[in-house]
Design a protein around this motif. Structure first.
Motif, PDB file in Angstrom:
ATOM      1  N   THR A 166       0.827  -1.212   0.000  1.00  0.00           N
ATOM      2  CA  THR A 166       0.000   0.000   0.000  1.00  0.00           C
ATOM      3  C   THR A 166       0.861   1.262   0.000  1.00  0.00           C
ATOM      4  O   THR A 166       0.467   2.277  -0.573  1.00  0.00           O
ATOM      5  N   ARG A 167       2.019   1.203   0.641  1.00  0.00           N
ATOM      6  CA  ARG A 167       2.902   2.376   0.648  1.00  0.00           C
ATOM      7  C   ARG A 167       3.410   2.686  -0.767  1.00  0.00           C
ATOM      8  O   ARG A 167       3.505   3.852  -1.161  1.00  0.00           O
ATOM      9  N   TRP A 225      -9.054  -0.357  -5.179  1.00  0.00           N
ATOM     10  CA  TRP A 225      -8.020   0.394  -4.459  1.00  0.00           C
ATOM     11  C   TRP A 225      -7.520  -0.401  -3.257  1.00  0.00           C
ATOM     12  O   TRP A 225      -6.316  -0.526  -3.038  1.00  0.00           O
ATOM     13  N   GLN A 226      -8.431  -0.968  -2.494  1.00  0.00           N
ATOM     14  CA  GLN A 226      -8.041  -1.737  -1.319  1.00  0.00           C
ATOM     15  C   GLN A 226      -7.285  -3.008  -1.696  1.00  0.00           C
ATOM     16  O   GLN A 226      -6.375  -3.424  -0.985  1.00  0.00           O
ATOM     17  N   ALA A 227      -7.667  -3.621  -2.822  1.00  0.00           N
ATOM     18  CA  ALA A 227      -7.052  -4.891  -3.216  1.00  0.00           C
ATOM     19  C   ALA A 227      -5.565  -4.766  -3.469  1.00  0.00           C
ATOM     20  O   ALA A 227      -4.837  -5.768  -3.422  1.00  0.00           O
ATOM     21  N   LEU A 234      -1.628  -5.252  -6.985  1.00  0.00           N
ATOM     22  CA  LEU A 234      -0.860  -4.048  -7.302  1.00  0.00           C
ATOM     23  C   LEU A 234      -0.222  -4.191  -8.674  1.00  0.00           C
ATOM     24  O   LEU A 234      -0.274  -3.262  -9.502  1.00  0.00           O
ATOM     25  N   ARG A 235       0.374  -5.320  -8.947  1.00  0.00           N
ATOM     26  CA  ARG A 235       1.012  -5.555 -10.248  1.00  0.00           C
ATOM     27  C   ARG A 235      -0.011  -5.437 -11.382  1.00  0.00           C
ATOM     28  O   ARG A 235       0.257  -4.803 -12.414  1.00  0.00           O
ATOM     29  N   ALA A 236      -1.195  -6.014 -11.188  1.00  0.00           N
ATOM     30  CA  ALA A 236      -2.220  -5.979 -12.235  1.00  0.00           C
ATOM     31  C   ALA A 236      -2.720  -4.561 -12.482  1.00  0.00           C
ATOM     32  O   ALA A 236      -2.900  -4.149 -13.643  1.00  0.00           O
ATOM     33  N   GLU A 237      -2.945  -3.787 -11.414  1.00  0.00           N
ATOM     34  CA  GLU A 237      -3.443  -2.423 -11.573  1.00  0.00           C
ATOM     35  C   GLU A 237      -2.390  -1.505 -12.171  1.00  0.00           C
ATOM     36  O   GLU A 237      -2.706  -0.616 -12.968  1.00  0.00           O
TER      37      GLU A 237
END
Length: 434
Positions: A166-167, A225-227, A234-237
């Protein structure tokens, strides 16, 4: 999320001693240039996402951001927000998590050593070269350097809200002008509890405990966003919204870790029947023949379920009171497990019946709340633990007392008191008159 701080990890200190050898090995493995394509900036920004390993604190992967200098390789560095003292006793870190005081920090490592370390652990490694402009790279570098300062590097870890992934998400979103957050309110179609099960699919004991100790926040729908607390999402987004296609630098050689497995709910059902078995035996014996010491037998039969249910209730209550994370504080299991169940073998028979019926009614309301969606947690199987023994304790299966007046009926049919049989009726002699 592995501790790679050389001060706290002797293996990493030893590795840095032989840095030239590692550097040659890394270059031969294409660590210096992953081949994603030349970026127009120097340094370029690379997002590393790391897969799982069998160790429990590696089950949800890891992520790091690297500033890779082509013209000044010695300045290449990676920022790792997942550093903690994993060398401390497990109970120390576990207590810190429970109290909401688990302290993690930002460590800065060599690009080559970081890649070598995760490759050595046999964990999948993906690299994404993010196409930022020079101004964006400079801004991101300033944010990362600010976080790495001694006075800024420490933070309180939260698995879903504030972790190594998240950071990075927050910094990338800031530098990209909010690109990652756009559309972030869209639900992903699964809950926090479900995504947790995938990471711990073979840890039946942990998943079983989570049904009792982790509360209703775990059953909220996860947004896009939370996922991104999870490195895979994170990699997918980042690929979708920042145009940074991932390239797998290293693929795990060991067997794939399972993503599906038992949640232990079958054991909960078995335990419910085991707790109900003693009182069921008393009820069957009562049905077959009158029991003079019905109250005593019932007390003994209820001792085991009463003790087990009280221990569960106290455990859930302890986590609710001591825990400082919202996943622990709001727990609907408190409605299911009551410490007052310890009174079941202590109360007199009439009071025990009344208590059991009140308790059974409350469990029925909880079941209704689950069916209507008012309650979120998956408490169907846990409801059986108190439900079966208390349902048996709430009612008697004795034959109708009218049978005792039939010709040849035995005196001493047990009544509702703990004393056993009713007083034997006086019998008049056939020839006696008033």
């Amino acid at each position: 999320m592995r501790n790679l701080d050389p001060v706290r990890c002797p293996a990493m200190w030893l590795s840095s001693t032989f840095f030239p050898v590692l550097l040659v090995a890394a270059i031969s493995g294409q660590a210096a240039d992953p081949g994603i394509g030349q970026a127009p900036t120097d340094p370029r920004v690379e997002l590393l996402t790391i897969g799982q390993s069998p160790e429990i604190y590696h089950r949800f992967g890891h992520a790091a951001l690297c500033l890779v200098h082509r013209r000044e390789p010695d300045n290449t560095r990676c920022f790792n927000y997942g550093t903690a003292d994993f060398q401390s006793p497990p109970q120390t870190l576990g207590w810190a998590f429970l109290r909401g005081r688990a302290r993690f920090w930002v460590s800065v490592q060599s690009y080559e050593i970081m890649l070598w370390a995760y490759k050595h652990d046999d964990r999948d490694i993906w690299i994404q070269r993010i196409p930022f402009t020079q101004a964006q790279v400079d801004r991101l570098g300033a944010l990362l350097d600010h976080d790495a300062l001694e006075e800024n590097r420490y933070y309180i870890y939260h698995h879903f809200d504030d972790n190594c992934s998240t950071r990075l998400r927050d910094h990338l979103d800031t530098v990209s002008g909010g690109a990652l957050r756009r559309g972030g309110d869209e639900p992903m179609g699964f809950t926090f509890r479900q995504i947790g099960r995938r990471g711990l699919a073979d840890q039946t004991g942990i998943l079983l405990a989570s049904h009792f100790l982790l509360g209703r926040r775990m059953d909220r729908q996860v947004t896009r966003w939370q996922a991104m607390f999870h490195p895979d999402h994170l990699r997918a987004e980042v690929a979708k919204k920042l145009g940074a296609e991932p390239r797998q630098f290293y693929k795990r050689k060991g067997p794939a870790l399972p993503t599906e497995g038992s949640q232990g709910l079958g054991w909960v059902v078995l335990a419910a029947f085991a707790l109900a078995l003693p009182i069921l035996a008393v009820r069957l014996a009562e049905r077959l023949r009158p029991l003079r010491l019905l109250g005593l037998y019932e007390r003994l039969a209820l001792a085991l379920p009463a003790l087990a249910l009280t221990i569960i209730a106290l455990g859930v209550g302890f986590v609710v009171v001591v825990g400082r994370m919202p996943e622990m504080r709001w727990n609907e299991a408190l409605l299911v497990f009551w410490p007052t169940d310890l009174l079941l073998p202590i109360l007199g028979l009439p009071a025990r019946r009344r208590y059991s019926r009140i308790r059974l009614s409350a469990l029925g309301l909880i079941a209704l709340g689950l069916l209507t969606g008012l309650l979120r947690q998956p408490l169907g199987a846990p409801l059986l633990l108190p439900g079966l023994p208390i349902a048996l304790a709430a009612f008697s299966w004795r034959p109708s007392s009218g049978a005792a007046s039939a010709p040849g009926a035995q005196a001493g049919v047990p009544g509702d008191s703990d004393g056993g049989a009713l007083p034997e009726a006086e019998v008049q002699s056939p020839g006696q008159s008033l």
